[in-house]
Design an enzyme around this catalytic site. Sequence first.
Site, PDB file in Angstrom:
ATOM      1  N   GLY A   1     -21.798   4.575  52.560  1.00  0.00           N
ATOM      2  CA  GLY A   1     -21.613   5.785  53.380  1.00  0.00           C
ATOM      3  C   GLY A   1     -20.341   5.697  54.204  1.00  0.00           C
TER       4      GLY A   1
ATOM      5  N   GLY B   1     -24.829  -4.188  51.396  1.00  0.00           N
ATOM      6  CA  GLY B   1     -25.180  -3.836  50.013  1.00  0.00           C
ATOM      7  C   GLY B   1     -23.970  -3.974  49.106  1.00  0.00           C
TER       8      GLY B   1
ATOM      9  N   THR C   1     -20.393  -0.077  58.864  1.00  0.00           N
ATOM     10  CA  THR C   1     -21.564   0.797  58.938  1.00  0.00           C
ATOM     11  C   THR C   1     -21.498   1.519  60.256  1.00  0.00           C
ATOM     12  OG1 THR C   1     -23.955   1.000  59.171  1.00  0.00           O
ATOM     13  CG2 THR C   1     -23.027  -1.104  59.822  1.00  0.00           C
ATOM     14  N   ILE C   2     -21.780   2.802  60.228  1.00  0.00           N
ATOM     15  CA  ILE C   2     -21.749   3.578  61.476  1.00  0.00           C
ATOM     16  C   ILE C   2     -22.904   3.137  62.393  1.00  0.00           C
ATOM     17  CG2 ILE C   2     -23.210   5.524  60.756  1.00  0.00           C
ATOM     18  CD1 ILE C   2     -20.997   7.340  62.034  1.00  0.00           C
ATOM     19  N   ASP C   3     -23.936   2.532  61.790  1.00  0.00           N
ATOM     20  CA  ASP C   3     -25.129   2.162  62.558  1.00  0.00           C
ATOM     21  C   ASP C   3     -24.920   0.947  63.471  1.00  0.00           C
ATOM     22  OD1 ASP C   3     -26.414   4.195  61.289  1.00  0.00           O
ATOM     23  OD2 ASP C   3     -27.469   2.941  59.850  1.00  0.00           O
TER      24      ASP C   3
HETATM   25  O1  F6P Z   1     -26.735   3.847  57.239  1.00  0.00           O
HETATM   26  C1  F6P Z   1     -25.801   4.744  57.690  1.00  0.00           C
HETATM   27  C2  F6P Z   1     -26.352   6.137  57.772  1.00  0.00           C
HETATM   28  O2  F6P Z   1     -25.359   6.972  58.324  1.00  0.00           O
HETATM   29  C3  F6P Z   1     -27.660   6.287  58.514  1.00  0.00           C
HETATM   30  O3  F6P Z   1     -27.500   6.281  59.911  1.00  0.00           O
HETATM   31  C4  F6P Z   1     -28.155   7.575  57.942  1.00  0.00           C
HETATM   32  O4  F6P Z   1     -29.547   7.657  58.005  1.00  0.00           O
HETATM   33  C5  F6P Z   1     -27.723   7.496  56.523  1.00  0.00           C
HETATM   34  O5  F6P Z   1     -26.623   6.643  56.474  1.00  0.00           O
HETATM   35  C6  F6P Z   1     -27.392   8.811  55.912  1.00  0.00           C
HETATM   36  O6  F6P Z   1     -27.087   8.614  54.569  1.00  0.00           O
HETATM   37  P1  F6P Z   1     -26.726   9.787  53.579  1.00  0.00           P
HETATM   38  O7  F6P Z   1     -25.341  10.256  53.910  1.00  0.00           O
HETATM   39  O8  F6P Z   1     -26.798   9.149  52.251  1.00  0.00           O
HETATM   40  O9  F6P Z   1     -27.713  10.873  53.806  1.00  0.00           O
END
Ligand code: F6P
Length: 339
Positions: A10, A101, A120-122
């Site tokens: 992502g 991953g 990761t943005i998290d």
């Molecule tokens: O893991 C990063 C993240 O931005 C989460 O915070 C979020 O739930 C997810 O990815 C969203 O993923 P996608 O863009 O695949 O919906």
Amino acid sequence: MRIGILTGGGDAPGLNGIIEAATRTLLNLGHEVVGIQDGFEGIYSGNHVPLTLDTVRGRHAFAGTLLGTSSRSGTQGRETEFKKAYDKLNIEGLIVAGGDGTFRCLQDIEGVRLIGVPKTIDNDLPGTDATFGYDTACSVVSEAIDDLRTTASAHKRIIIIETMGRTAGWIALGGGMASMADAILIPERPLNLNKFRDFLKSKHSQQRGIIVVASEGTTLEKDVQRELDKSGASVMVSDYGIGERLAKWTEEEIHWEARHVILGHLQRSHPPSTTDRFLTTAMGIVAARLAHKGEWGKAAAFKNGQVMPVPIESLMGPARNVDPEHRWVKMAQALGIFI
Ligand code: F6P
């Protein structure tokens, strides 16, 4: 040398900063740089573009990734195909901005030389004290709190802001603290609905409107989960988002009008903050220098206030979640924020 750059998983604000800083540094060191398009898909298909000063200059100011990314295609069961396609690119090694991953997938492929940049943005990757994009995401949450406070107060409503963070509460906590939300709900501190009800009831008589920030992965204490089930009538707990569920629950339980706002991908698409720009510039330079020196198998991580090389394996351990007793939690409690 001919070095490849790839962005995987992502996107997070700052990816373009990594690409620009790494490319500029490598070009200045006399190397050729190619950008692999759409993550691993570009390896399999051979899609790549030359990265020149003209291609990258100024791109650090924008979210997204000029190379494209993909979180779908992996390498499992396709290792031989991957290695063949990789060899065709005729590159000395790859700088990869990705999450655990992405690195795990690449670890299984023998002969792929790798420099990692944790992404990761998290903000929950191990091996680094911070990830880029996180500060920007917190700013988006913080601005949303400031804005929504006005309408919450105008209408005497509760507004629940749902943030990203499926398993880690960093974004809700950081953004919520930056704008002193009234309540901050994170997965690492399971919500006790009875205590939450008491808190909201006490606020009802004191305050015109309130702001609750809830991480999308907010968990509930086991014994009260059934209560939320009941109030959700025929809808099961897991069928829709925490923001909407809590808004419904609040109206039914406390008779206080509630609305919810899902910030979703706005958190990912905001232009990178100054802090994230500094971080990605430093990470891009360190990653490029590691490639230049042939120090494959390392990553550019942020440790003890500076960007430095770490073994790439250190980014693949268990997630770095919020400690339920983290000092920011204590700060929230000192301010009377429900957490
Ligand atoms: O893991 C990063 C993240 O931005 C989460 O915070 C979020 O739930 C997810 O990815 C969203 O993923 P996608 O863009 O695949 O919906």
